[in-house]
Design a protein around this motif. Structure first.
Motif, PDB file in Angstrom:
ATOM      1  N   GLU A  77     -10.327  -2.528   3.211  1.00 16.71           N
ATOM      2  CA  GLU A  77      -9.981  -1.706   2.036  1.00 16.71           C
ATOM      3  C   GLU A  77      -8.662  -2.161   1.401  1.00 16.71           C
ATOM      4  O   GLU A  77      -8.401  -1.850   0.236  1.00 16.71           O
ATOM      5  CB  GLU A  77      -9.967  -0.214   2.399  1.00 16.71           C
ATOM      6  N   LYS A  78      -7.839  -2.896   2.129  1.00 15.28           N
ATOM      7  CA  LYS A  78      -6.580  -3.449   1.576  1.00 15.28           C
ATOM      8  C   LYS A  78      -6.619  -4.970   1.610  1.00 15.28           C
ATOM      9  O   LYS A  78      -5.583  -5.628   1.743  1.00 15.28           O
ATOM     10  CB  LYS A  78      -5.366  -2.927   2.359  1.00 15.28           C
ATOM     11  N   ARG A  79      -7.804  -5.518   1.504  1.00 17.42           N
ATOM     12  CA  ARG A  79      -7.988  -6.974   1.517  1.00 17.42           C
ATOM     13  C   ARG A  79      -7.298  -7.617   2.722  1.00 17.42           C
ATOM     14  O   ARG A  79      -6.695  -8.677   2.636  1.00 17.42           O
ATOM     15  CB  ARG A  79      -7.471  -7.625   0.221  1.00 17.42           C
ATOM     16  N   ALA A 139      -4.615  -6.915   4.177  1.00 21.56           N
ATOM     17  CA  ALA A 139      -3.150  -7.004   4.135  1.00 21.56           C
ATOM     18  C   ALA A 139      -2.606  -6.683   5.521  1.00 21.56           C
ATOM     19  O   ALA A 139      -3.088  -5.770   6.208  1.00 21.56           O
ATOM     20  CB  ALA A 139      -2.598  -6.016   3.116  1.00 21.56           C
ATOM     21  N   SER A 159      -4.875 -10.974   2.600  1.00 16.51           N
ATOM     22  CA  SER A 159      -4.069 -11.002   1.372  1.00 16.51           C
ATOM     23  C   SER A 159      -2.580 -11.110   1.696  1.00 16.51           C
ATOM     24  O   SER A 159      -1.738 -10.910   0.832  1.00 16.51           O
ATOM     25  CB  SER A 159      -4.342  -9.759   0.524  1.00 16.51           C
ATOM     26  N   ASN A 195       1.141 -10.407   3.702  1.00 20.09           N
ATOM     27  CA  ASN A 195       1.952  -9.246   4.111  1.00 20.09           C
ATOM     28  C   ASN A 195       1.629  -8.032   3.242  1.00 20.09           C
ATOM     29  O   ASN A 195       1.461  -8.155   2.018  1.00 20.09           O
ATOM     30  CB  ASN A 195       3.430  -9.590   3.953  1.00 20.09           C
ATOM     31  N   ASP A 196       1.588  -6.869   3.859  1.00 26.58           N
ATOM     32  CA  ASP A 196       1.397  -5.633   3.097  1.00 26.58           C
ATOM     33  C   ASP A 196       2.589  -5.449   2.164  1.00 26.58           C
ATOM     34  O   ASP A 196       3.728  -5.300   2.623  1.00 26.58           O
ATOM     35  CB  ASP A 196       1.282  -4.451   4.069  1.00 26.58           C
ATOM     36  N   VAL A 197       2.327  -5.489   0.857  1.00 25.14           N
ATOM     37  CA  VAL A 197       3.408  -5.452  -0.131  1.00 25.14           C
ATOM     38  C   VAL A 197       4.160  -4.120  -0.076  1.00 25.14           C
ATOM     39  O   VAL A 197       5.376  -4.074  -0.272  1.00 25.14           O
ATOM     40  CB  VAL A 197       2.847  -5.750  -1.553  1.00 25.14           C
ATOM     41  N   ILE A 228       1.290 -15.502   3.871  1.00 24.50           N
ATOM     42  CA  ILE A 228       1.204 -15.863   5.289  1.00 24.50           C
ATOM     43  C   ILE A 228      -0.236 -16.224   5.689  1.00 24.50           C
ATOM     44  O   ILE A 228      -0.451 -16.952   6.655  1.00 24.50           O
ATOM     45  CB  ILE A 228       1.783 -14.712   6.166  1.00 24.50           C
ATOM     46  N   GLU A 238       7.859 -18.914   4.054  1.00 23.10           N
ATOM     47  CA  GLU A 238       8.127 -18.669   5.479  1.00 23.10           C
ATOM     48  C   GLU A 238       7.225 -19.566   6.323  1.00 23.10           C
ATOM     49  O   GLU A 238       6.525 -20.414   5.768  1.00 23.10           O
ATOM     50  CB  GLU A 238       7.961 -17.178   5.830  1.00 23.10           C
ATOM     51  N   PHE A 269       3.023  -4.952  -8.572  1.00 18.67           N
ATOM     52  CA  PHE A 269       1.724  -5.189  -7.909  1.00 18.67           C
ATOM     53  C   PHE A 269       1.112  -3.870  -7.468  1.00 18.67           C
ATOM     54  O   PHE A 269      -0.080  -3.623  -7.683  1.00 18.67           O
ATOM     55  CB  PHE A 269       1.862  -6.124  -6.703  1.00 18.67           C
TER      56      PHE A 269
HETATM   57  C1  LIG Z   1       5.920 -12.665   5.469  1.00 17.87           C
HETATM   58  C2  LIG Z   1       4.715 -12.789   4.629  1.00 17.87           C
HETATM   59  C3  LIG Z   1       4.773 -12.884   3.267  1.00 17.87           C
HETATM   60  C4  LIG Z   1       3.552 -12.874   2.423  1.00 17.87           C
HETATM   61  O1  LIG Z   1       2.441 -12.891   2.889  1.00 17.87           O
HETATM   62  S1  LIG Z   1       3.806 -12.806   0.724  1.00 17.87           S
HETATM   63  C5  LIG Z   1       2.218 -12.527   0.031  1.00 17.87           C
HETATM   64  C6  LIG Z   1       1.909 -11.046  -0.175  1.00 17.87           C
HETATM   65  N1  LIG Z   1       0.565 -10.912  -0.715  1.00 17.87           N
HETATM   66  C7  LIG Z   1       0.278 -10.815  -2.029  1.00 17.87           C
HETATM   67  O2  LIG Z   1       1.129 -10.848  -2.889  1.00 17.87           O
HETATM   68  C8  LIG Z   1      -1.186 -10.685  -2.369  1.00 17.87           C
HETATM   69  C9  LIG Z   1      -1.435  -9.411  -3.098  1.00 17.87           C
HETATM   70  N2  LIG Z   1      -2.886  -9.212  -3.325  1.00 17.87           N
HETATM   71  C10 LIG Z   1      -3.574  -9.856  -4.289  1.00 17.87           C
HETATM   72  O3  LIG Z   1      -3.071 -10.718  -4.988  1.00 17.87           O
HETATM   73  C11 LIG Z   1      -4.997  -9.406  -4.513  1.00 17.87           C
HETATM   74  O4  LIG Z   1      -5.181  -8.186  -3.898  1.00 17.87           O
HETATM   75  C12 LIG Z   1      -6.065 -10.375  -3.952  1.00 17.87           C
HETATM   76  C13 LIG Z   1      -6.067 -11.666  -4.813  1.00 17.87           C
HETATM   77  C14 LIG Z   1      -5.813 -10.722  -2.495  1.00 17.87           C
HETATM   78  C15 LIG Z   1      -7.457  -9.698  -4.055  1.00 17.87           C
HETATM   79  O5  LIG Z   1      -7.676  -9.214  -5.354  1.00 17.87           O
HETATM   80  P1  LIG Z   1      -8.827  -8.134  -5.638  1.00 17.87           P
HETATM   81  O6  LIG Z   1     -10.067  -8.558  -4.951  1.00 17.87           O
HETATM   82  O7  LIG Z   1      -8.879  -7.914  -7.129  1.00 17.87           O
HETATM   83  O8  LIG Z   1      -8.350  -6.806  -4.888  1.00 17.87           O
HETATM   84  P2  LIG Z   1      -7.229  -5.738  -5.367  1.00 17.87           P
HETATM   85  O9  LIG Z   1      -7.843  -4.741  -6.273  1.00 17.87           O
HETATM   86  O10 LIG Z   1      -5.999  -6.432  -5.852  1.00 17.87           O
HETATM   87  O11 LIG Z   1      -6.854  -5.056  -3.953  1.00 17.87           O
HETATM   88  C16 LIG Z   1      -7.714  -4.115  -3.347  1.00 17.87           C
HETATM   89  C17 LIG Z   1      -6.825  -3.084  -2.631  1.00 17.87           C
HETATM   90  O12 LIG Z   1      -6.065  -3.782  -1.646  1.00 17.87           O
HETATM   91  C18 LIG Z   1      -4.674  -3.597  -1.900  1.00 17.87           C
HETATM   92  N3  LIG Z   1      -3.969  -4.828  -1.519  1.00 17.87           N
HETATM   93  C19 LIG Z   1      -4.370  -6.097  -1.714  1.00 17.87           C
HETATM   94  N4  LIG Z   1      -3.486  -6.956  -1.234  1.00 17.87           N
HETATM   95  C20 LIG Z   1      -2.490  -6.210  -0.709  1.00 17.87           C
HETATM   96  C21 LIG Z   1      -1.266  -6.530  -0.056  1.00 17.87           C
HETATM   97  N5  LIG Z   1      -0.925  -7.797   0.205  1.00 17.87           N
HETATM   98  N6  LIG Z   1      -0.476  -5.529   0.330  1.00 17.87           N
HETATM   99  C22 LIG Z   1      -0.816  -4.244   0.125  1.00 17.87           C
HETATM  100  N7  LIG Z   1      -1.968  -3.871  -0.490  1.00 17.87           N
HETATM  101  C23 LIG Z   1      -2.784  -4.853  -0.895  1.00 17.87           C
HETATM  102  C24 LIG Z   1      -4.561  -3.290  -3.381  1.00 17.87           C
HETATM  103  O13 LIG Z   1      -3.359  -2.624  -3.684  1.00 17.87           O
HETATM  104  C25 LIG Z   1      -5.794  -2.442  -3.564  1.00 17.87           C
HETATM  105  O14 LIG Z   1      -5.520  -1.162  -3.046  1.00 17.87           O
HETATM  106  P3  LIG Z   1      -6.054   0.186  -3.791  1.00 17.87           P
HETATM  107  O15 LIG Z   1      -7.555   0.061  -3.745  1.00 17.87           O
HETATM  108  O16 LIG Z   1      -5.528   1.300  -2.978  1.00 17.87           O
HETATM  109  O17 LIG Z   1      -5.534   0.134  -5.190  1.00 17.87           O
END
Ligand SMILES: C/C=C/C(=O)SCCNC(=O)CCNC(=O)[C@H](O)C(C)(C)COP(=O)(O)OP(=O)(O)OC[C@H]1O[C@@H](n2cnc3c(N)ncnc32)[C@H](O)[C@@H]1OP(=O)(O)O
Length: 245
Positions: A21-23, A25, A61, A63-65, A105, A136, A242
């Protein structure tokens, strides 16, 4: 249902990220569980190899943002970075099967895996600068070594997504495997590794990672910058944008 599932099969510890549900995360608790499963697997004499995978439509997706906003105090004991340092120190090999999004990550952890397979739905992205952060997992060292400095700059500074075929051309993954068979294929490869003479396997792996201390130092330098950037106004603005989307 647990957000990190673990199953041991034919000498392979299969770790599945399960928060669809949170891809997928990664929350703090999920990192802690991931680390525990790695530590347990390392000391279990019946485990010879790890396999990391997500759901059919999503690897992770990243880290949980929302956690970035809630927990902006970072050090090497932070669950995400603790996980990465354990990944660096792992003796047993890791196979990864990437399907769907592998963001942040989700892509950098692959640089610590031994065999990486992806299907055509895989989408890799390193949006650290886009989030006003820095890379990282040693990616700022490992990626330029792997793909060359210009290509690494494109991937890390522009942070645009790229597909499995590109990842293969860049040697970030071993191969592109049909979606229907990727998990079976990755497991079969992991079982092959698990059947190799374990001490020779681990010794060879360690020899191939002779730059480990350099990577560790780079990870510490990245962590120092990451923790400064995480608290910045520009980063908080990006996280909030985001989450509001
Ligand atoms: C130390 C580590 C550092 C890192 O990892 S930095 C990287 C952090 N990650 C991101 O910036 C990625 C953020 N997510 C996205 O860009 C997109 O998602 C995707 C491309 C992965 C998928 O897009 P789509 O299929 O359109 O899904 P959606 O509508 O954006 O997401 C569905 C639900 O999942 C939540 N979600 C997705 N990714 C994250 C995340 N990384 N942290 C927290 N929540 C996330 C959304 O908010 C939403 O939630 P709701 O349905 O409640 O609106």
């Amino acid at each position: 249902m647990s957000t990190i599932q673990v199953k041991d099969e034919q000498g392979v510890r299969i770790i599945t990220i399960n928060r669809p549900e949170k891809r997928n995360a990664l929350s703090l608790e999920m990192y802690t569980n991931l680390t525990e499963y790695l530590i347990q697997g390392e000391s279990d004499n019946a485990i010879y190899c790890f396999l990391i995978k997500g759901q059919q439509d999503c690897f992770t997706s990243g880290n949980d943002v929302a956690d970035f906003l809630k927990n902006s105090n970072l050090d090497s004991k932070h669950p995400a970075f603790n996980f990465l340092f354990h990944l660096l120190d792992l003796k047993k090999p890791i196979v990864a099967a990437v399907t769907g999004a592998a963001v942040g990550i989700g892509t950098t952890l692959l640089l610590h895996c031994d065999l990486v397979y992806a299907d055509n739905t895989a989408k890799f992205q390193l949006p650290f600068v886009n989030l006003a952060l820095v890379p990282e997992a040693g990616a700022s060292l490992l990626l330029p070594q792997l793909v060359g400095p210009q290509k690494a700059a494109e991937l890390l500074l522009l942070g645009e997504s790229f597909d499995a075929q590109t990842a293969k051309t860049l040697n970030i993954i071993n191969d592109v495997i049909p979606s229907e068979t990727i998990f079976d294929f990755a497991l079969a490869q992991a079982v092959k590794l698990a059947k190799q003479p374990p001490l020779a396997l681990q010794a060879s792996r360690a020899l191939m990672r002779s730059n480990k201390e350099l990577v560790r130092q780079q990870m510490k330098d990245e962590l120092a910058q990451f923790s400064i950037r995480l608290k910045s106004d520009e980063a908080r603005t990006r996280f909030e944008a985001f989450l509001k989307k």
